[in-house]
Design a protein around this motif. Structure first.
Motif, short mmCIF file in Angstrom:
data_model
loop_
_atom_site.label_atom_id
_atom_site.label_comp_id
_atom_site.label_asym_id
_atom_site.label_seq_id
_atom_site.Cartn_x
_atom_site.Cartn_y
_atom_site.Cartn_z
N ASP A 9 -45.52 25.39 -21.75
CA ASP A 9 -46.50 26.72 -21.76
C ASP A 9 -46.25 27.30 -20.39
N GLU A 10 -47.09 27.08 -19.53
CA GLU A 10 -47.19 28.08 -18.31
C GLU A 10 -46.02 27.82 -17.44
N ILE A 11 -45.44 26.31 -17.58
CA ILE A 11 -44.43 26.23 -16.63
C ILE A 11 -43.34 26.87 -17.10
N SER A 12 -43.26 27.49 -18.05
CA SER A 12 -41.78 28.05 -18.87
C SER A 12 -41.84 29.72 -18.38
N TYR A 13 -43.13 30.05 -17.89
CA TYR A 13 -43.05 31.49 -17.74
C TYR A 13 -43.11 31.77 -16.20
N PRO A 14 -42.72 33.20 -15.93
CA PRO A 14 -42.79 33.49 -14.62
C PRO A 14 -43.96 33.27 -13.82
N LEU A 15 -44.00 33.34 -12.51
CA LEU A 15 -45.09 32.92 -11.75
C LEU A 15 -46.34 33.59 -11.98
N LEU A 16 -46.21 34.68 -11.60
CA LEU A 16 -47.34 35.82 -11.82
C LEU A 16 -46.79 37.05 -12.31
N PHE A 112 -44.14 15.17 -10.12
CA PHE A 112 -43.69 14.44 -8.87
C PHE A 112 -42.94 15.84 -8.21
N LEU A 113 -42.38 16.58 -8.72
CA LEU A 113 -41.71 18.02 -8.15
C LEU A 113 -42.83 18.91 -7.58
N GLN A 114 -43.95 18.93 -8.27
CA GLN A 114 -45.06 19.75 -7.86
C GLN A 114 -45.79 19.01 -6.62
N ILE A 115 -46.00 17.94 -6.61
CA ILE A 115 -46.55 17.34 -5.29
C ILE A 115 -45.49 17.46 -4.33
N ASN A 342 -48.38 25.91 -8.36
CA ASN A 342 -48.24 24.57 -8.47
C ASN A 342 -49.61 23.71 -8.37
N VAL A 343 -50.40 24.38 -7.47
CA VAL A 343 -51.60 23.51 -7.50
C VAL A 343 -52.56 24.04 -8.59
N ASP A 344 -52.51 25.17 -9.16
CA ASP A 344 -52.99 25.62 -10.42
C ASP A 344 -52.46 24.82 -11.54
N GLU A 345 -51.15 24.45 -11.63
CA GLU A 345 -50.72 23.43 -12.84
C GLU A 345 -51.10 22.35 -12.78
N LEU A 346 -51.39 21.75 -11.55
CA LEU A 346 -51.75 20.33 -11.33
C LEU A 346 -53.20 20.24 -11.69
N PHE A 347 -54.02 20.83 -11.38
CA PHE A 347 -55.64 20.79 -11.67
C PHE A 347 -56.12 21.68 -12.97
N PHE A 348 -55.37 22.57 -13.44
CA PHE A 348 -55.84 23.19 -14.55
C PHE A 348 -54.38 23.42 -15.54
N PRO A 349 -54.13 22.06 -16.11
CA PRO A 349 -52.80 22.27 -16.80
C PRO A 349 -52.99 23.23 -17.94
N ARG A 350 -51.99 23.66 -18.75
CA ARG A 350 -51.86 24.41 -19.73
C ARG A 350 -51.61 23.60 -21.03
N PRO A 351 -51.99 23.79 -22.18
CA PRO A 351 -52.77 24.87 -22.69
C PRO A 351 -54.14 24.81 -22.97
N LYS A 352 -54.57 23.60 -21.97
CA LYS A 352 -56.17 23.62 -21.99
C LYS A 352 -56.99 24.94 -21.29
N TRP A 353 -56.15 25.34 -20.39
CA TRP A 353 -56.68 26.29 -19.36
C TRP A 353 -56.03 27.52 -19.59
N PRO A 354 -56.48 28.57 -19.52
CA PRO A 354 -55.45 29.97 -19.65
C PRO A 354 -54.85 29.94 -18.30
N ALA A 355 -53.67 30.74 -18.21
CA ALA A 355 -52.90 31.03 -17.07
C ALA A 355 -53.47 31.76 -16.09
#
Length: 447
Positions: A9-16, A112-115, A342-355
């Motif tokens: 999901d979000e990991i596959s799309y551009p940052l913002l 691990f990469l996000q950390i 990356n902080v957002d992806e760690l604590f608010f993973p998709r698809p549970k949370w909106p981008a």
């Protein structure tokens, strides 16, 4: 299958990215209008490379000597170009660094990469704010090489007051300079500040050379080779500094995501690396020649009140310090982009949370929280040399060389050539050896 749903999901799309006006959810693809220009691309890539590391380059020449240090700069730049080429060529379906790691190694790989990105980028942002505080308000009378480090431009000019204290100055810069820049949602919005940042880095180089020319009669102890009493392990403490100075891989995909012609990225990166090698080399040589074995871990600390009064170059030294402080302020938001997502992806993973781009409240909250952490850490941490060594010998090496090489060896899409795999093995081997020796040397030094 659960892993796939999260990673895709979000990991596959551009940052913002800039979304179409009728976009209602985070799965909408970005529009292509108003894409980043090639010149803007070069400025953004160059700015993401030239950060706080430039100020410790002269100190690496003091440790290694001029010839080995320049060779190391060129070698790390070449390896960086190879690692970025790996990331770009192996970007088939995913559009972020974390996406590639997740594709090759599952959730554990992307986590691990996000950390590592979190530690590296957060550490660099802390270093940047420390440098800004040192330049504007000094270091609070701490000692280095047996003498007081400079008081800073504000205190040298106006005396010691509460409003130009180091902590208050950093707080003011954080709120009124950093915050407006990091609240911008697109990297393309920073192309003009990046251009100014690169210009200020060039000004820094030019004036450093001017001072060197003015002061060329000074008898320095600059060496072409390492000192005879330097241990082999001590020489490796300079490697992490150079690696950190060229670690920009986490920003490659966010910048590339805003291009209508992704092929422009390769040429822009090569141009940027050539520019950075030239700037690093000139700053390193001129700074080390100017101060010799008295070169400090932060070269700006050498341009203090004592130096300017002795050489009658106080205007030039103040311009050097101020121009680079502003340069650091403009580099700050570039690194903040990949850190925040990356902080957002760690604590608010998709698809549970909106981008993140579709949730303004979370975007602002994470941005402010990260700035608060950076400010508090900058108040507490006194010296940037050991911080650079720690980051450069661990997370930076992983991001710059080990992870891209691991993606090649995993070869999820079957596109790796034999040459790619040989280079990948070589890069991992060099990174592990250099990291092990540097960490051991640092531990021995601290003990």
């Amino acid at each position: 299958m659960k892993m796939k749903s999260v990673v895709d999901d979000e990991i596959s799309y551009p940052l913002l990215p800039k979304f179409a006006k009728n976009a209602k959810d985070y799965k909408t693809f970005p529009v292509d209008e108003d894409d980043s220009s090639h010149s803007g691309l070069v400025f953004n890539v160059t700015t993401s490379i030239i950060g706080g590391g430039i100020m410790s380059i002269p100190a690496t020449l003091q440790v290694l000597g001029i010839v080995p240090a320049l060779m190391l700069i060129v070698i790390v730049a070449i390896l960086s170009e190879i690692s970025v080429d790996f990331l770009l060529r192996f970007t088939v379906k995913k559009t972020t660094y974390a996406g590639l790691m997740g594709e090759s190694f599952g959730l554990a790989g992307s986590f691990f990469l996000q950390i590592c990105i979190l530690v590296t980028n957060l550490g660099c942002l802390i270093i940047y704010l420390i440098v800004i505080g040192d330049v504007l308000s000094g270091t609070g009378g701490k000692l280095e090489y047996g003498k007081n480090v400079h008081m800073g431009i504000l205190r040298e000019s106006f005396g010691i007051h509460w409003w130009n204290s180091r902590n208050f100055t950093m707080l003011f810069v954080t709120i009124f300079v950093m915050l407006p820049l990091v609240l911008l949602k697109r990297i393309e919005s920073l192309k003009y500040t990046s251009a100014v940042s690169v210009f200020l880095a060039v000004v820094f180089v030019s004036i450093t050379m001017a001072i060197f020319s003015f002061w060329e009669g000074k008898n320095t102890t600059a060496r072409l080779l390492p000192a005879e009493d330097s241990s082999f392990s001590k020489l490796f403490t300079a490697v992490p500094i150079i690696v950190t100075a060229f670690t920009f891989q986490p920003n490659v995909h966010p910048i590339r995501a805003e291009l209508s012609k992704p092929s422009d990225m390769t040429s822009a990166i090569r141009i940027s690396l050539v520019i950075c090698v030239a700037i690093y080399s000139i700053v390193g040589i001129s700074g080390y020649q100017l101060f010799g074995d008295s070169t400090m871990s932060d070269i700006l600390s050498n341009f203090d009140e004592n130096f300017s009064s002795t050489t009658n170059t106080w205007i030039l030294t103040d311009i050097i310090r101020l121009s680079y402080a502003i340069h650091i302020m403009l580099v700050f938001p570039i690194l903040n982009f990949s850190l925040r997502v990356n902080v957002d992806e760690l604590f608010f993973p998709r698809p549970k949370w909106p981008a993140l781009s579709a949730h303004p409240a979370r975007f602002v909250s994470i941005t402010c929280f990260l700035l608060l952490i950076v400010y508090v850490a900058a108040v507490v941490i006194p010296n940037i040399w050991y911080f650079f060594q720690f980051i450069g010998s661990t997370t930076s090496l992983c991001l710059a060389f080990i992870f891209p090489s691991a993606i090649v060896l995993r070869d999820y899409h079957g596109v790796a050539t034999r040459r790619d795999k040989v280079l990948a093995v070589l890069m991992i081997t060099l990174a592990v050896v250099a990291s092990s020796i540097a960490i051991s040397s640092n531990v021995i030094t601290l003990i």
